[in-house]
Enzyme design. Structure first.
Site, short mmCIF file in Angstrom:
data_model
loop_
_atom_site.label_atom_id
_atom_site.label_comp_id
_atom_site.label_asym_id
_atom_site.label_seq_id
_atom_site.Cartn_x
_atom_site.Cartn_y
_atom_site.Cartn_z
CD GLU A 22 -3.06 -1.09 2.20
OE1 GLU A 22 -4.01 -2.18 1.99
OE2 GLU A 22 -2.83 -0.70 3.19
CD GLU A 78 -4.42 -6.48 2.70
OE1 GLU A 78 -3.22 -6.58 2.61
OE2 GLU A 78 -5.04 -5.55 3.16
#
Length: 522
Positions: free
Chosen positions: A201, A320
């Protein structure tokens, strides 16, 4: 009318007033079976293991327990059996703290190996942590023993620092020294690793930190060279390279692929948390709102287009997705209701040519497929397992003109002949009587479905009709572990193929038609 008759009539009126109105709708779904519209990986269903320690807390609760990578009980029989049941299950090892993990593996001399500790100035509120060689041996041995297909997330920020001009941006060149030691040691020991993913991320605006797309692309080129430099007895088993493992930003992802060029990034991974924060009280309504759920489709379409235009040879994964972020919802994410979101996302993602969908998490938080404390499977575990066993890699177009509350997805059946459909009834009051037609386009003389073999149906419903139950029924029977803590056998209900498929309110059904005449599945 006598007094007794009035009492009876009043009672009937009261019951009717208190009872929810129910109705039935006849729907015809059409499967276009000449060609497939997308393909998935054979191991499309994926689950994650995360680094979070016990004191990871959100909204006044700490739902991770000892489910983090560093303290997970790898001797737990249920955990082992739950993974083995997929034969194999794809597992991604990574998460928010992976860019704060150093590896004490095959290093000469002593090295301090810190543990995660809460700190006000640390990313995500935690200090640096450490994976030592003994724990890595335990983890990878366990995953290999259970047959898991493993992706390991590497620390992308090692050697970097925050920019003095923008504290949210990390600058500098990635130092791959400790990652190289881990990868080389893993190869020399003969451990099986399917792929390595760099960072978590850090794309776009990032989450508690970001990287410039051009700099990250150069780091990916470096990682590719390192992996290629490590000797593998069978070069075809050389691990793939994944990234960036973050939220989609069109310009950032495009720049990344332009910098690396073809042949570097094997898989472009992005994350999805389209339900919002786990504390959202409206979550129970969102998971059954088709309009809301459809809003994320544009992201899947955009990722597909970006890969097609700028990443020839690269594949797209959802690396994810837990639905609701910050460990999920304590009232929804572990219940039957979450399946309306989860199964629908599996279906939707596959139609946009994504090869893998990784669920956050296998265990840990409120959104684990397994209960964090008992390891007993939550309802979504069984939905994931049925998808894995029944839905093949070729995705078919399926349409209907009924209520949007009826969601329908179709794939060629896995390993066996025929077509398997997933039908989701998001309505709490309407049942659907579904008839299936085969649109063979240029082959109108073959429109019949055969009808010789019994239809195989796997109905999933919540215990006592409560969609927030942790117990799911298969064809009316609760799915429970066996006395030996094995995953229960899941057999279909065999049905006369000439009858419609009846889907009750608040339910899902996988339906396999073995003699469905589908050229795309030949």
């Amino acid at each position: 009318m006598g007094a007794e008759s009035k009492v009876i009539l009043s009672s009937i009126i009261l019951v009717l007033w208190l009872s929810p109105l129910s109705s039935a709708e006849d729907v015809t779904v059409t499967v276009k079976s000449v060609t497939h519209i997308a393909t998935t990986d054979d191991n499309f269903v994926c689950a994650t293991l995360d680094w979070w320690p016990e004191d990871k807390c959100d909204y006044g609760q700490c739902p991770w327990g000892r489910a983090g990578i560093l303290n997970l009980d790898l001797d737990n029989t249920i955990l082992s059996n739950a993974i083995k049941a997929f034969n194999p299950l794809r597992i991604r090892v990574g998460g928010s703290l992976q860019d704060q993990v150093v590896y004490k593996i095959n290093w000469p001399g002593g090295l301090y190996c810190p543990q995660f500790k809460k700190t006000a100035d640390g990313r995500f509120g935690f200090s640096q942590g450490c994976l030592d060689q003994d724990r890595w041996d335990q983890i990878i041995h366990f995953l290999n023993k259970t047959g898991a297909v493993v992706t390991f997330g590497l620390n992308a920020l090692y050697g970097k620092s925050r920019s003095e001009y923008d504290k949210n941006t990390y600058v500098g060149v990635w130092n791959p020294w400790h990652a190289h030691h881990l990868m080389k040691y893993t190869a020399e020991k003969g451990y099986k690793i399917d792929s390595y993913e760099l960072g978590n991320e850090l794309s776009g605006s990032g989450v508690s930190g970001r990287e410039d797309a051009e700099r990250y692309g150069k780091d990916m080129i470096m990682l590719k060279k390192i992996v290629n430099s490590i000797w593998y007895p069978d070069p075809s088993n050389r691990p793939k390279i994944l990234g960036p493992g973050g939220f989609y930003d069109q310009q950032w992802f495009q720049t990344l692929l332009e910098v690396t060029g073809p042949g570097v990034i094997d898989v472009l991974t992005h994350h999805i948390y389209n339900l919002g924060p786990g504390v959202d009280r409206n979550l129970i309504n969102k998971v059954q709102d088709p309009y809301f759920l459809d809003q994320v489709a544009q992201t899947y379409a955009d990722v597909k287009e970006t890969v097609a235009r700028f990443g020839p040879g690269t594949k797209a994964w959802v690396g994810e997705s837990g639905g609701a972020y910050n460990s999920g919802s304590k009232d929804v994410s572990h219940t039957f209701a979450d399946g309306f979101w989860y199964l629908d996302q599996l279906g939707m993602t596959s139609t946009f040519d994504h090869k893998v969908f990784c669920r956050q998490s296998l265990i840990g938080g409120n959104y684990g497929l397994l209960n964090t404390m008992t390891f007993i499977p939550n309802p979504d575990y069984y939905g994931a397992l049925l998808w894995h066993r029944l839905m093949g890699k070729n995705v078919l177009s399926i349409t209907h003109f009924g209520s949007p509350k009826l969601r329908a997805y179709a794939h060629c059946s896995k390993q066996k002949p025929g077509v398997t459909m997933l039908l989701i009834n998001m309505s709490n009051s309407t049942s659907f009587n579904v008839s299936v037609t085969n649109d063979l386009n240029l082959y109108p003389d073959l429109k019949n479905l055969g009808g010789g073999q019994k239809r195989e149906e796997y109905y999933l419903t919540p215990k006592d009709g409560n969609i927030q139950s942790d117990v799911v029924l298969l064809n009316g029977t609760p799915l429970q572990l066996t006395e030996s803590q094995d995953i229960p056998e899941m057999k279909p209900k065999l049905v006369d193929p000439s009858t419609p498929i009846t889907i009750a309110p608040d339910s899902f059904v996988f339906v396999t038609i073995r003699d469905f005449n589908a050229p795309a599945c030949a």
